[in-house]
Design a protein around this motif. Structure first.
Motif, PDB file in Angstrom:
ATOM      1  N   ALA A 271       0.805  -1.221   0.000  1.00 53.29           N
ATOM      2  CA  ALA A 271       0.000   0.000   0.000  1.00 53.29           C
ATOM      3  C   ALA A 271       0.841   1.277   0.000  1.00 53.29           C
ATOM      4  O   ALA A 271       0.310   2.359  -0.210  1.00 53.29           O
ATOM      5  CB  ALA A 271      -0.919   0.000   1.226  1.00 53.29           C
ATOM      6  N   GLY A 272       2.137   1.145   0.239  1.00 50.75           N
ATOM      7  CA  GLY A 272       3.002   2.321   0.294  1.00 50.75           C
ATOM      8  C   GLY A 272       3.098   2.943   1.673  1.00 50.75           C
ATOM      9  O   GLY A 272       3.750   3.976   1.842  1.00 50.75           O
ATOM     10  N   ALA A 273       2.479   2.339   2.676  1.00 54.44           N
ATOM     11  CA  ALA A 273       2.553   2.866   4.046  1.00 54.44           C
ATOM     12  C   ALA A 273       3.941   2.650   4.639  1.00 54.44           C
ATOM     13  O   ALA A 273       4.390   3.441   5.458  1.00 54.44           O
ATOM     14  CB  ALA A 273       1.496   2.213   4.930  1.00 54.44           C
ATOM     15  N   ARG A 274       4.612   1.586   4.240  1.00 49.69           N
ATOM     16  CA  ARG A 274       6.022   1.360   4.593  1.00 49.69           C
ATOM     17  C   ARG A 274       6.828   1.692   3.359  1.00 49.69           C
ATOM     18  O   ARG A 274       6.497   1.252   2.261  1.00 49.69           O
ATOM     19  CB  ARG A 274       6.275  -0.090   4.992  1.00 49.69           C
ATOM     20  CG  ARG A 274       5.816  -0.430   6.362  1.00 49.69           C
ATOM     21  CD  ARG A 274       6.365  -1.778   6.772  1.00 49.69           C
ATOM     22  NE  ARG A 274       5.835  -2.138   8.069  1.00 49.69           N
ATOM     23  CZ  ARG A 274       6.438  -2.972   8.890  1.00 49.69           C
ATOM     24  NH1 ARG A 274       7.567  -3.546   8.551  1.00 49.69           N
ATOM     25  NH2 ARG A 274       5.905  -3.245  10.056  1.00 49.69           N
ATOM     26  N   LYS A 275       7.890   2.430   3.554  1.00 47.71           N
ATOM     27  CA  LYS A 275       8.694   2.899   2.437  1.00 47.71           C
ATOM     28  C   LYS A 275       9.973   2.078   2.295  1.00 47.71           C
ATOM     29  O   LYS A 275      10.855   2.119   3.150  1.00 47.71           O
ATOM     30  CB  LYS A 275       9.059   4.376   2.618  1.00 47.71           C
ATOM     31  CG  LYS A 275       7.874   5.290   2.863  1.00 47.71           C
ATOM     32  CD  LYS A 275       6.974   5.374   1.668  1.00 47.71           C
ATOM     33  CE  LYS A 275       5.866   6.364   1.922  1.00 47.71           C
ATOM     34  NZ  LYS A 275       4.727   6.173   1.094  1.00 47.71           N
ATOM     35  N   ASN A 276      10.052   1.317   1.246  1.00 44.46           N
ATOM     36  CA  ASN A 276      11.263   0.612   0.861  1.00 44.46           C
ATOM     37  C   ASN A 276      11.081   0.249  -0.599  1.00 44.46           C
ATOM     38  O   ASN A 276      10.211  -0.556  -0.939  1.00 44.46           O
ATOM     39  CB  ASN A 276      11.473  -0.638   1.715  1.00 44.46           C
ATOM     40  CG  ASN A 276      12.750  -1.366   1.353  1.00 44.46           C
ATOM     41  OD1 ASN A 276      12.881  -1.905   0.260  1.00 44.46           O
ATOM     42  ND2 ASN A 276      13.693  -1.385   2.280  1.00 44.46           N
ATOM     43  N   PRO A 277      11.893   0.836  -1.475  1.00 40.77           N
ATOM     44  CA  PRO A 277      11.672   0.603  -2.910  1.00 40.77           C
ATOM     45  C   PRO A 277      11.813  -0.862  -3.331  1.00 40.77           C
ATOM     46  O   PRO A 277      11.086  -1.317  -4.209  1.00 40.77           O
ATOM     47  CB  PRO A 277      12.725   1.472  -3.591  1.00 40.77           C
ATOM     48  CG  PRO A 277      13.600   2.015  -2.532  1.00 40.77           C
ATOM     49  CD  PRO A 277      12.974   1.750  -1.211  1.00 40.77           C
ATOM     50  N   ILE A 278      12.689  -1.589  -2.688  1.00 40.45           N
ATOM     51  CA  ILE A 278      12.857  -3.001  -3.056  1.00 40.45           C
ATOM     52  C   ILE A 278      11.632  -3.799  -2.633  1.00 40.45           C
ATOM     53  O   ILE A 278      11.050  -4.541  -3.423  1.00 40.45           O
ATOM     54  CB  ILE A 278      14.135  -3.579  -2.425  1.00 40.45           C
ATOM     55  CG1 ILE A 278      15.359  -2.879  -3.018  1.00 40.45           C
ATOM     56  CG2 ILE A 278      14.216  -5.094  -2.631  1.00 40.45           C
ATOM     57  CD1 ILE A 278      16.661  -3.199  -2.323  1.00 40.45           C
ATOM     58  N   MET A 279      11.221  -3.626  -1.375  1.00 37.09           N
ATOM     59  CA  MET A 279      10.062  -4.374  -0.881  1.00 37.09           C
ATOM     60  C   MET A 279       8.777  -3.938  -1.577  1.00 37.09           C
ATOM     61  O   MET A 279       7.917  -4.769  -1.852  1.00 37.09           O
ATOM     62  CB  MET A 279       9.922  -4.217   0.636  1.00 37.09           C
ATOM     63  CG  MET A 279      10.906  -5.057   1.422  1.00 37.09           C
ATOM     64  SD  MET A 279      10.800  -6.833   1.052  1.00 37.09           S
ATOM     65  CE  MET A 279       9.102  -7.186   1.452  1.00 37.09           C
ATOM     66  N   ALA A 280       8.650  -2.673  -1.872  1.00 40.71           N
ATOM     67  CA  ALA A 280       7.446  -2.201  -2.581  1.00 40.71           C
ATOM     68  C   ALA A 280       7.346  -2.870  -3.941  1.00 40.71           C
ATOM     69  O   ALA A 280       6.268  -3.279  -4.360  1.00 40.71           O
ATOM     70  CB  ALA A 280       7.483  -0.687  -2.719  1.00 40.71           C
ATOM     71  N   GLY A 281       8.476  -3.002  -4.617  1.00 40.63           N
ATOM     72  CA  GLY A 281       8.483  -3.654  -5.923  1.00 40.63           C
ATOM     73  C   GLY A 281       8.007  -5.085  -5.865  1.00 40.63           C
ATOM     74  O   GLY A 281       7.274  -5.544  -6.742  1.00 40.63           O
ATOM     75  N   PHE A 282       8.411  -5.802  -4.836  1.00 40.89           N
ATOM     76  CA  PHE A 282       7.961  -7.193  -4.685  1.00 40.89           C
ATOM     77  C   PHE A 282       6.523  -7.253  -4.198  1.00 40.89           C
ATOM     78  O   PHE A 282       5.717  -8.023  -4.703  1.00 40.89           O
ATOM     79  CB  PHE A 282       8.862  -7.948  -3.702  1.00 40.89           C
ATOM     80  CG  PHE A 282      10.200  -8.315  -4.275  1.00 40.89           C
ATOM     81  CD1 PHE A 282      10.304  -9.245  -5.290  1.00 40.89           C
ATOM     82  CD2 PHE A 282      11.351  -7.723  -3.791  1.00 40.89           C
ATOM     83  CE1 PHE A 282      11.534  -9.583  -5.828  1.00 40.89           C
ATOM     84  CE2 PHE A 282      12.589  -8.053  -4.320  1.00 40.89           C
ATOM     85  CZ  PHE A 282      12.683  -8.981  -5.340  1.00 40.89           C
ATOM     86  N   ALA A 283       6.213  -6.447  -3.186  1.00 43.82           N
ATOM     87  CA  ALA A 283       4.900  -6.546  -2.541  1.00 43.82           C
ATOM     88  C   ALA A 283       3.756  -6.153  -3.465  1.00 43.82           C
ATOM     89  O   ALA A 283       2.657  -6.703  -3.347  1.00 43.82           O
ATOM     90  CB  ALA A 283       4.871  -5.693  -1.272  1.00 43.82           C
TER      91      ALA A 283
END
Length: 123
Positions: A77-89
């Motif tokens: 959802a973008g509530a946690r910021k980490n570009p690597i994890m956001a890409g996977f999640a």
């Protein structure tokens, strides 16, 4: 006094489904399906979820399933910021998240006793 109490009870009852849905998300995961889906996770978190590859990556093994699921939902959802994890999640469905959370929660915890390894404690 009774109308206030009745209003509070009504509001509390209306909120219960939301709390139940939040708390129950991780309980529906399939450990075997999560293991099959964990290949991409292993690149950073290690095959056993213990982050043996690089200490900057969190240990997933033995974490609570509801914590893991919530973290993945927040990355997605973008509530946690980490570009690597956001890409996977962002590629994960709710069921994928539940399965991964169930799998990593099922793994044994591998903690380091810092009292017995003072060089790790200083880093």
């Amino acid at each position: 006094m009774k109308p206030l109490f009745a209003t509070l009870v009504l509001l509390g009852t209306a909120a219960l489904p939301a709390f139940a849905a939040e708390g129950g998300r991780a309980g529906r995961g399939n450990v075997e399906a999560g293991k099959d889906k964990s290949l991409a996770c292993q690149a950073c978190h290690g095959q056993d979820g213990a982050a043996a590859i690089d200490p900057q990556y969190p240990r997933l093994a033995g974490q609570y399933a509801d914590y893991l699921a919530r973290a993945l939902h927040e990355y997605r959802a973008g509530a946690r910021k980490n570009p690597i994890m956001a890409g996977f999640a962002t590629t994960l469905s709710d069921q994928d998240i539940n399965d991964l959370a169930a799998y990593y929660a099922s793994l044994p915890v591998t903690l380091v006793d810092l009292a017995k390894n003072p060089t790790v404690a200083r880093d």
